[in-house]
Design a protein around this motif. Structure first.
Motif, PDB file in Angstrom:
ATOM      1  N   ASP A  12      30.967  41.839  25.174  1.00  0.00           N
ATOM      2  CA  ASP A  12      32.080  41.394  24.456  1.00  0.00           C
ATOM      3  C   ASP A  12      33.181  40.679  24.822  1.00  0.00           C
ATOM      4  O   ASP A  12      33.320  41.063  26.185  1.00  0.00           O
ATOM      5  N   PRO A  13      33.640  39.992  24.353  1.00  0.00           N
ATOM      6  CA  PRO A  13      34.594  39.204  24.962  1.00  0.00           C
ATOM      7  C   PRO A  13      35.552  39.893  25.433  1.00  0.00           C
ATOM      8  O   PRO A  13      36.554  39.590  26.270  1.00  0.00           O
ATOM      9  N   GLU A  14      35.934  40.853  24.689  1.00  0.00           N
ATOM     10  CA  GLU A  14      37.187  41.742  25.201  1.00  0.00           C
ATOM     11  C   GLU A  14      37.016  42.529  26.268  1.00  0.00           C
ATOM     12  O   GLU A  14      37.856  42.701  27.134  1.00  0.00           O
ATOM     13  N   VAL A  15      35.580  42.907  26.636  1.00  0.00           N
ATOM     14  CA  VAL A  15      35.489  43.346  27.808  1.00  0.00           C
ATOM     15  C   VAL A  15      35.700  42.327  29.011  1.00  0.00           C
ATOM     16  O   VAL A  15      36.274  42.402  30.187  1.00  0.00           O
ATOM     17  N   VAL A  16      35.303  41.024  28.841  1.00  0.00           N
ATOM     18  CA  VAL A  16      35.561  39.889  30.004  1.00  0.00           C
ATOM     19  C   VAL A  16      37.090  39.831  29.988  1.00  0.00           C
ATOM     20  O   VAL A  16      37.414  39.545  31.123  1.00  0.00           O
ATOM     21  N   ARG A  17      37.712  39.692  28.999  1.00  0.00           N
ATOM     22  CA  ARG A  17      39.087  39.607  29.118  1.00  0.00           C
ATOM     23  C   ARG A  17      39.893  40.796  29.983  1.00  0.00           C
ATOM     24  O   ARG A  17      40.789  40.456  30.887  1.00  0.00           O
ATOM     25  N   GLN A  18      39.598  42.051  29.731  1.00  0.00           N
ATOM     26  CA  GLN A  18      40.122  43.131  30.329  1.00  0.00           C
ATOM     27  C   GLN A  18      39.556  43.039  31.834  1.00  0.00           C
ATOM     28  O   GLN A  18      40.644  43.221  32.834  1.00  0.00           O
ATOM     29  N   LEU A  19      38.422  42.889  32.163  1.00  0.00           N
ATOM     30  CA  LEU A  19      37.792  42.802  33.542  1.00  0.00           C
ATOM     31  C   LEU A  19      38.354  41.755  34.388  1.00  0.00           C
ATOM     32  O   LEU A  19      38.938  41.829  35.389  1.00  0.00           O
ATOM     33  N   MET A  20      38.945  40.621  33.641  1.00  0.00           N
ATOM     34  CA  MET A  20      39.388  39.380  34.280  1.00  0.00           C
ATOM     35  C   MET A  20      40.947  39.713  34.701  1.00  0.00           C
ATOM     36  O   MET A  20      41.457  39.323  35.849  1.00  0.00           O
ATOM     37  N   GLN A  61      35.667  50.506  30.578  1.00  0.00           N
ATOM     38  CA  GLN A  61      35.771  51.620  31.745  1.00  0.00           C
ATOM     39  C   GLN A  61      35.726  50.537  32.906  1.00  0.00           C
ATOM     40  O   GLN A  61      34.752  50.097  33.531  1.00  0.00           O
ATOM     41  N   HIS A  62      36.896  50.087  33.910  1.00  0.00           N
ATOM     42  CA  HIS A  62      36.950  49.169  34.979  1.00  0.00           C
ATOM     43  C   HIS A  62      35.995  49.904  36.022  1.00  0.00           C
ATOM     44  O   HIS A  62      35.467  48.761  36.589  1.00  0.00           O
TER      45      HIS A  62
END
Length: 215
Positions: free
Chosen positions: A132-140, A87-88
């Protein structure tokens, strides 16, 4: 370690209670919505909160907003957001709170080992950060999108502006006051950092920014 769980799914909530009990956590409350989460933290003063992101009544970002509010009131409270989604809106704010200490954001579908999950909760409770790395990727990715600065409500208002609705019409659609709509639009214009000009031109620029951001 005293834990409060917030999860709207009864089956998953009870499953978490049982799982954490197996690994030595003391679940002092398990609730199904954000207001109940706030009340449970006030009552029990836990060491750790594990919360879903999308909960009643709106199923948008209620759990995340509650977590941000809890961290603001109790900076030392350890919080883990456990969700199916990134959730951004508010995610960056949550992860930046408390100087990034004692915080976590994990995706339910990517938890593959329950013992490792319990260990991650302990690390957060001890002041660590687990994301979670996927959270980091999406936020970036979203960090490069100017619309990512907007709240969910502001994006909703901007979408209606893009459809050509007046402030009065938007107020009727979203059940807001016209003054409230005006404040949201003012916030949108400020967050998008549009050049200072008359409000009509800035609304057009905001709409163009919105349209460029759509898939």
């Amino acid at each position: 370690m005293r834990v409060v769980i917030a999860e709207d799914s009864v089956l998953l909530r009870e499953g978490l209670v049982g799982l954490l009990g197996r690994f030595g956590f003391q679940v002092v409350a398990a609730v199904g919505d954000a207001p109940a989460l706030m009340a449970a933290v006030d009552e029990h003063r836990p060491d750790l909160v594990v919360t879903d992101v999308r909960m009643p009544p709106g199923f948008t970002d209620e759990g995340l907003r509650a977590a941000v509010a809890l961290r603001a009131a109790r900076p030392g409270l350890a919080v883990v957001a456990l969700s199916q989604y990134v959730q951004h809106s508010y995610a960056g704010e949550l992860l930046a709170s408390g100087q990034g200490r004692a915080i976590g954001y994990l995706l339910k579908d990517r938890v593959a080992d329950v013992a490792e999950f319990a260990d991650m909760l302990r690390r957060v409770a001890d002041g660590g950060t687990v994301v979670d790395p996927e959270v980091v990727r999406q936020l970036m990715q979203r960090g490069r999108d100017p619309l990512a600065r907007l709240s969910a409500r502001e994006r909703e208002v901007l979408a209606l502006v893009a459809e050509g609705h007046s402030n009065a019409a938007i107020a009727r659609i979203l059940v807001l006051t016209e003054a409230g709509v005006g404040k949201h639009i003012g916030s949108v214009l400020a967050k998008l950092r549009l050049p200072v000009s008359d409000d009509t031109n800035r609304r057009v620029l905001a709409v163009l920014t919105y349209l460029r951001g759509q898939p």
